[in-house]
Enzyme design. Sequence first.
Site, PDB file in Angstrom:
ATOM      1  N   TYR A 184      14.311  30.905   4.832  1.00 32.38           N
ATOM      2  CA  TYR A 184      13.084  31.594   5.263  1.00 32.38           C
ATOM      3  C   TYR A 184      13.139  31.960   6.735  1.00 32.38           C
ATOM      4  O   TYR A 184      13.539  31.145   7.563  1.00 32.38           O
ATOM      5  CB  TYR A 184      11.861  30.712   5.011  1.00 32.38           C
ATOM      6  CG  TYR A 184      11.447  30.644   3.564  1.00 32.38           C
ATOM      7  CD1 TYR A 184      11.146  31.807   2.857  1.00 32.38           C
ATOM      8  CD2 TYR A 184      11.345  29.426   2.911  1.00 32.38           C
ATOM      9  CE1 TYR A 184      10.755  31.749   1.522  1.00 32.38           C
ATOM     10  CE2 TYR A 184      10.953  29.350   1.579  1.00 32.38           C
ATOM     11  CZ  TYR A 184      10.660  30.524   0.889  1.00 32.38           C
ATOM     12  OH  TYR A 184      10.277  30.461  -0.415  1.00 32.38           O
ATOM     13  N   LYS A 198       0.844  -1.207   0.000  1.00 28.49           N
ATOM     14  CA  LYS A 198       0.000   0.000   0.000  1.00 28.49           C
ATOM     15  C   LYS A 198       0.877   1.254   0.000  1.00 28.49           C
ATOM     16  O   LYS A 198       2.083   1.175   0.267  1.00 28.49           O
ATOM     17  CB  LYS A 198      -0.902  -0.033   1.232  1.00 28.49           C
ATOM     18  CG  LYS A 198      -0.126  -0.094   2.539  1.00 28.49           C
ATOM     19  CD  LYS A 198      -1.023  -0.484   3.698  1.00 28.49           C
ATOM     20  CE  LYS A 198      -0.244  -0.447   5.010  1.00 28.49           C
ATOM     21  NZ  LYS A 198      -1.034  -0.943   6.128  1.00 28.49           N
ATOM     22  N   ARG A 202     -10.548  -0.735  15.019  1.00 29.92           N
ATOM     23  CA  ARG A 202     -10.466   0.069  13.801  1.00 29.92           C
ATOM     24  C   ARG A 202     -11.399  -0.585  12.791  1.00 29.92           C
ATOM     25  O   ARG A 202     -12.575  -0.292  12.768  1.00 29.92           O
ATOM     26  CB  ARG A 202      -9.011   0.153  13.313  1.00 29.92           C
ATOM     27  CG  ARG A 202      -8.801   1.101  12.156  1.00 29.92           C
ATOM     28  CD  ARG A 202      -7.331   1.210  11.746  1.00 29.92           C
ATOM     29  NE  ARG A 202      -6.774  -0.050  11.243  1.00 29.92           N
ATOM     30  CZ  ARG A 202      -5.548  -0.184  10.743  1.00 29.92           C
ATOM     31  NH1 ARG A 202      -4.736   0.858  10.684  1.00 29.92           N
ATOM     32  NH2 ARG A 202      -5.116  -1.350  10.300  1.00 29.92           N
ATOM     33  N   MET A 227       9.853  24.069   0.322  1.00 32.66           N
ATOM     34  CA  MET A 227       9.008  23.114  -0.408  1.00 32.66           C
ATOM     35  C   MET A 227       9.842  22.242  -1.356  1.00 32.66           C
ATOM     36  O   MET A 227       9.628  21.035  -1.452  1.00 32.66           O
ATOM     37  CB  MET A 227       7.930  23.862  -1.195  1.00 32.66           C
ATOM     38  CG  MET A 227       6.892  22.937  -1.791  1.00 32.66           C
ATOM     39  SD  MET A 227       5.610  23.813  -2.693  1.00 32.66           S
ATOM     40  CE  MET A 227       4.686  24.561  -1.369  1.00 32.66           C
TER      41      MET A 227
HETATM   42  C1  LIG Z   1      -0.269  -1.752   6.819  1.00 37.72           C
HETATM   43  C2  LIG Z   1      -0.809  -3.029   7.319  1.00 37.72           C
HETATM   44  C3  LIG Z   1       0.031  -4.144   7.472  1.00 37.72           C
HETATM   45  C4  LIG Z   1       1.530  -4.070   7.320  1.00 37.72           C
HETATM   46  O1  LIG Z   1       2.070  -3.543   8.503  1.00 37.72           O
HETATM   47  P1  LIG Z   1       3.644  -3.445   8.760  1.00 37.72           P
HETATM   48  O2  LIG Z   1       3.744  -3.096  10.202  1.00 37.72           O
HETATM   49  O3  LIG Z   1       4.161  -2.361   7.877  1.00 37.72           O
HETATM   50  O4  LIG Z   1       4.240  -4.761   8.456  1.00 37.72           O
HETATM   51  C5  LIG Z   1      -0.556  -5.337   7.831  1.00 37.72           C
HETATM   52  N1  LIG Z   1      -1.886  -5.426   8.037  1.00 37.72           N
HETATM   53  C6  LIG Z   1      -2.707  -4.375   7.924  1.00 37.72           C
HETATM   54  C7  LIG Z   1      -4.161  -4.560   8.166  1.00 37.72           C
HETATM   55  C8  LIG Z   1      -2.203  -3.142   7.581  1.00 37.72           C
HETATM   56  O5  LIG Z   1      -3.020  -2.087   7.483  1.00 37.72           O
END
Ligand SMILES: *Cc1c(COP(=O)(O)O)cnc(C)c1O
Length: 374
Positions: free
Chosen positions: A267, A38, A132, A315
Amino acid sequence: MYEKGRAWIELSIQHLEHNVRLFQKLLPKGCALMPAVKANAYGHGMELICKQLQKLGIRNYCVASAVEGARLRRAGIHGQILVLGYTHPRDLDLLVEYDLTQTVIDCAYGKILKDFGKKLSVHIGIDTGMHRLGESYENISGIRELWNCRNLQITGVYSHLCTSDGTTETDRTYMRLQEMRFQKVLRYLQAEGRKGFATHLQGSYGILNKEELTGTYDLARVGIALYGVFSESSTELERKYDLRPVLSLKARITSVKELKAGEGAGYGLAWHADSARRLAAVSIGYADGLPRALSNKGHALVKGKKVPIVGRVCMDQLLLDVTEVPEVCPGEEAVFIGRSGTYEIRAEEMAAEAGTITNEILSRLGERLVRVIV
Ligand SMILES: *Cc1c(COP(=O)(O)O)cnc(C)c1O
């Protein structure tokens, strides 16, 4: 365009392979890696990373959104792609079009997926205490009901640990409690004769601290550690596991100038030369994901020497005090994460200086950075 002209990321495929093999050895027999790719593979570049993972035999991936999953399919990634997060009802066609597996984030959402009416592959998320996503582990009857939704093909059941990276006994106890709750659900489903689905519970720290857990699962959702990085530096884990960072972050020195004692720079003139100093302007800034919190705080490596970031990070640019590096010239490289000579700045160090974790630093590395494989 010269890819290393301004600011760029270098990716070590050797290190990625090393980490993949290391995790494959750590995982029990029958448990497959399902890398978390992700957020653009934690900033590394999701297409580049997944193509390499695919070459290494990886067949399962997890992403945050359906759009990320679609992006992987368009890049030619095969196998199972699990969407960990919510997909809006208006986007459900993406799941079908790109053959993505959707998380049932709770029973109410299960109803939305059912009403969509098209056949969907899903994993059921179980909330075992993070609060969550996931249906409560206590709502066994609601979870069981999902098997009655004809168009939902349940190919997985999983939960997520929220204290597996903690070091206190309280953290460890809670991690074990979450596993017990997850196993309770699995035992119940097993007793009912439900099968044909994969189970998973652990992310990076759930694997790195796996001796705290008793069960074995079919998949492991490893994210940050697969990129060779811990969320925060830990001498204990660093000694135990030989993870190798995949990513280096570099940028070009564009201009060098001499300041007299008492002159300010950047800045707000937030930095002043206490003696005659030499400053280098570098073409990377907070829009590239280099935190503004590193103003007058962070470091870079120039010609094998560690030098401070001075003044406010802009930036698109920042300033380094390169007085201690003889003969530094425009056109040379500054290393913000990675090695130069005998020195290394690890992402953990930058994250600590910026008051955050490596996950945030890496995942925010910007679109403007060019990703190059070395
Ligand atoms: C992001 C995520 C992971 C991976 O987590 P890491 O700590 O980066 O290994 C695993 N499971 C879920 C549900 C996540 O959101």
